[in-house]
Every structure is written in structure tokens, then in C-alpha cells.
Design an enzyme around this catalytic site. Structure first.
Site, PDB file in Angstrom:
ATOM      1  N   ASN A  56       0.848  -1.187   0.000  1.00 19.33           N
ATOM      2  CA  ASN A  56       0.000   0.000   0.000  1.00 19.33           C
ATOM      3  C   ASN A  56       0.891   1.246   0.000  1.00 19.33           C
ATOM      4  OD1 ASN A  56      -1.440   2.267   1.097  1.00 19.33           O
ATOM      5  ND2 ASN A  56      -3.082   0.878   1.695  1.00 19.33           N
ATOM      6  N   ASP A  84      -0.160   4.493  -0.053  1.00 22.52           N
ATOM      7  CA  ASP A  84      -0.870   5.721   0.349  1.00 22.52           C
ATOM      8  C   ASP A  84       0.043   6.739   1.018  1.00 22.52           C
ATOM      9  OD1 ASP A  84      -3.165   4.451  -0.480  1.00 22.52           O
ATOM     10  OD2 ASP A  84      -3.989   4.147   1.521  1.00 22.52           O
ATOM     11  N   ARG A  92       3.861  18.854   1.414  1.00 22.45           N
ATOM     12  CA  ARG A  92       4.449  20.056   0.807  1.00 22.45           C
ATOM     13  C   ARG A  92       3.703  20.515  -0.450  1.00 22.45           C
ATOM     14  NH1 ARG A  92       9.666  21.599   2.636  1.00 22.45           N
ATOM     15  NH2 ARG A  92       9.398  21.436   4.875  1.00 22.45           N
ATOM     16  N   ARG A 132      -9.267   8.239  -0.969  1.00 26.30           N
ATOM     17  CA  ARG A 132     -10.255   8.651   0.040  1.00 26.30           C
ATOM     18  C   ARG A 132     -11.125   9.764  -0.510  1.00 26.30           C
ATOM     19  NH1 ARG A 132      -9.004   6.777   5.566  1.00 26.30           N
ATOM     20  NH2 ARG A 132     -10.716   8.126   6.143  1.00 26.30           N
ATOM     21  N   HIS A 155      -4.528  11.591   0.750  1.00 28.34           N
ATOM     22  CA  HIS A 155      -3.220  11.105   0.275  1.00 28.34           C
ATOM     23  C   HIS A 155      -3.263  10.829  -1.233  1.00 28.34           C
ATOM     24  CE1 HIS A 155      -5.210   7.375   1.498  1.00 28.34           C
ATOM     25  NE2 HIS A 155      -4.898   7.509   2.779  1.00 28.34           N
ATOM     26  N   THR A 198      -8.339   3.631   8.430  1.00 28.80           N
ATOM     27  CA  THR A 198      -9.569   2.832   8.366  1.00 28.80           C
ATOM     28  C   THR A 198      -9.682   2.035   9.668  1.00 28.80           C
ATOM     29  OG1 THR A 198      -9.073   2.655   6.018  1.00 28.80           O
ATOM     30  CG2 THR A 198     -10.875   1.306   6.851  1.00 28.80           C
ATOM     31  N   GLY A 210      -2.037  -2.527   9.865  1.00 25.26           N
ATOM     32  CA  GLY A 210      -1.154  -2.427  11.023  1.00 25.26           C
ATOM     33  C   GLY A 210      -0.058  -3.478  11.091  1.00 25.26           C
ATOM     34  N   HIS A 232       1.620   1.275   5.875  1.00 18.49           N
ATOM     35  CA  HIS A 232       2.219   2.282   6.748  1.00 18.49           C
ATOM     36  C   HIS A 232       3.585   1.863   7.278  1.00 18.49           C
ATOM     37  CE1 HIS A 232       2.765   4.494  10.581  1.00 18.49           C
ATOM     38  NE2 HIS A 232       2.337   5.488   9.844  1.00 18.49           N
TER      39      HIS A 232
HETATM   40  N1  PXP Z   1      -5.964  -3.147   3.998  1.00 20.94           N
HETATM   41  C1  PXP Z   1      -6.922  -2.191   3.995  1.00 20.94           C
HETATM   42  C2  PXP Z   1      -8.276  -2.560   3.509  1.00 20.94           C
HETATM   43  C3  PXP Z   1      -6.640  -0.876   4.418  1.00 20.94           C
HETATM   44  O1  PXP Z   1      -7.607   0.049   4.424  1.00 20.94           O
HETATM   45  C4  PXP Z   1      -5.325  -0.564   4.817  1.00 20.94           C
HETATM   46  C5  PXP Z   1      -4.989   0.823   5.244  1.00 20.94           C
HETATM   47  O2  PXP Z   1      -5.191   1.697   4.213  1.00 20.94           O
HETATM   48  C6  PXP Z   1      -4.359  -1.583   4.768  1.00 20.94           C
HETATM   49  C7  PXP Z   1      -4.713  -2.872   4.378  1.00 20.94           C
HETATM   50  C8  PXP Z   1      -2.928  -1.326   5.124  1.00 20.94           C
HETATM   51  O3  PXP Z   1      -2.811  -0.958   6.444  1.00 20.94           O
HETATM   52  P1  PXP Z   1      -1.420  -0.412   6.975  1.00 20.94           P
HETATM   53  O4  PXP Z   1      -1.146   0.850   6.211  1.00 20.94           O
HETATM   54  O5  PXP Z   1      -1.666  -0.188   8.425  1.00 20.94           O
HETATM   55  O6  PXP Z   1      -0.392  -1.463   6.693  1.00 20.94           O
END
Ligand code: PXP
Length: 249
Positions: free
Chosen positions: A12, A14, A23, A50, A55, A106, A200, A222
């Protein structure tokens, strides 16, 4: 089931866009991160457009559709605006997530059972367009059954409660959350759903989830983007890949 199927890693991106948007310019470019992630062994790229565009932007989604050689997992809320965007791009997969403006991320799974009718109508055109529809839900039998009834092909189990308990050192809750995740992965698989998991996850929490044989894909963002500050994106992803493969073996 065939346990020889490799566990897929969806990266991911994002939060590359989060840093860029701090910035307001073009740097760092999420598309560049997506290319590196592909080269580092990501089996897919996940991006959440979103409603408030905090983001990922519409242009990012367009760019990802153009440049990716691996599938795009497009995360979105169940709104008509997002449905139209998804139908325009027709990504490989669409993951329906709950979205609240005031939340930082989320926070929970989608309440499918309460909105079954609306969601069934909402996802039908996405499925007809050839997108694999995934629903992000808690490890809850009621929600899984409802996701199955509305015609989703995939569920993604929310691992946030497990990861939070781990961060807090709450061993009892970790044990309970993992037991629920494992049991519900099995239950969903038995219904014929493809099972994914995420939210997470980090190097310390990924292995028990990766070890569930019914789980086919993990989506991780993340932590990997944060870790890339210290060791670079490619090595950060490679280490996650290694831990996933090790847990699976
Ligand atoms: N899966 C889904 C459906 C999510 O919404 C997210 C967060 O955007 C993630 C996985 C990834 O989560 P993280 O960024 O905490 O690894």
C-alpha cells in the site's frame, strides 16, 4: 486446499502520497514507489482514494493504471463517486472499506450485514465490469456470511485489533484476536471466498497471520513506508517478503 500457493504481498503506497502532500508538490512520487515495490517483489499495489483525497489523488490512480505491471487493488468507500471512478478505470480488484472523515486511518471493518441490500446493488456493476470485489471486514461470522451473500469474491480481514494488542503488550488479546482471525479465515475459505488480511502489520506481527494457510494475500502499507526511511523501500519490502515466505514454509 493447495498450500503450495504463494502468499501474495500487496504494498500500500498511500503514505508516500501523504509525505508528498505535506508540501503540496510532486515529490515523493507514489508511482516511483510503486515501480520499486514491483521490482522488490510486491505481487500487487494497493491505493486508497479517500473521499477527502488526503493522500492518493485521482491522477495517482490514473498513473498507476498506466504504469503498473502487477494488479492494482483500488480501495474505496461505497459511494457513487467512487463507483464511477472504479468503473472508468476497471482495476484488477476493488476493496470496499468503511470511511469516516474524522478518522486517521480505516479504523474498523465494513458493516456489511446492516447494509446488505445496498451493498449487493453497489458491487454488482463492479463485478460485471470484471473487477474482483473484496470487502474489508472484522473477523466476524455475521459479516463474512453477509459478504458472501452479496456476491463478494474476496474478504480482507482487518488485523488492526491484533496489531494494536501486540503494540500494547496485551498477550491475552493477541491470542484471542489471532484465534478469531484463524478461525474466520477458515470459515470464509469454506464458503468459497478468497481470504486476504491487513492493517497495522509489521515485521513483529506478520508471521502468525502469514502462517494461516487460507490467507492468500496480505496488504501492508504504513509500516513499510515508514521502514523505508531507515533501510530503503526495496530492502524494507524484501524483508517483509522473506518473513512471509518463512512463516508460510
Ligand atoms: N488493507 C486495507 C483494507 C486498508 O484500508 C489498509 C490501510 O489503508 C491496509 C490494508 C494497510 O494498512 P497499513 O497501512 O496499516 O499497513
Amino acid at each position: 486446499m493447495s498450500d503450495t500457493k504463494k502468499l501474495r504481498l500487496g504494498v500500500n503506497i498511500d503514505h508516500v502520497a501523504t509525505v508528498r502532500n505535506a508540501r503540496g508538490g510532486d515529490y515523493p512520487d507514489p508511482l516511483r514507489a510503486a515501480r520499486i515495490a514491483q521490482e522488490a517483489g510486491a505481487d500487487g499495489i494497493t491505493a486508497h482514494l479517500r473521499e477527502d483525497r488526503r493522500h492518493i489523488s485521482d491522477a495517482d490512480i490514473e498513473g498507476l493504471m498506466d504504469v503498473l505491471t502487477v494488479p492494482l487493488n483500488f480501495e474505496m468507500a461505497a459511494t457513487s463517486e467512487m463507483q464511477q471512478i472504479a468503473l472508468r478505470h476497471q482495476p484488477h480488484a476493488v476493496c470496499i472499506v468503511p470511511e469516516k472523515r474524522e478518522e486517521r486511518t480505516t479504523e474498523g471493518g465494513l458493516e456489511v450485514a446492516r447494509e446488505e441490500n445496498r451493498l449487493a446493488h453497489f458491487i454488482a456493476p463492479l463485478r460485471d465490469a470484471g473487477c474482483r470485489v473484496s470487502i474489508f471486514i472484522a473477523a466476524d461470522k455475521r459479516q463474512i456470511e453477509a459478504a458472501h451473500r452479496i456476491g463478494a469474491q474476496v474478504i480482507e480481514l482487518h488485523t488492526g485489533a491484533y496489531c494494536d494488542a501486540h503494540a500494547e503488550g496485551d498477550a491475552e488479546t493477541v491470542k484471542k484476536e489471532l484465534a478469531d482471525l484463524g478461525e474466520m479465515a477458515k470459515f470464509a475459505y469454506g464458503l468459497g471466498l478468497e481470504v486476504h488480511a491487513g492493517h497495522g502489520l509489521n515485521y513483529e506481527t506478520v508471521s502468525p497471520v502469514a502462517a494461516f494457510p487460507e490467507v492468500m494475500e496480505l496488504n501492508i502499507g504504513h509500516f513499510l513506508i515508514g521502514e523505508s526511511i531507515f533501510r530503503g523501500l526495496q530492502p524494507a519490502i524484501a524483508e517483509m517478503r522473506r518473513l512471509m515466505d518463512e512463516a508460510r514454509a
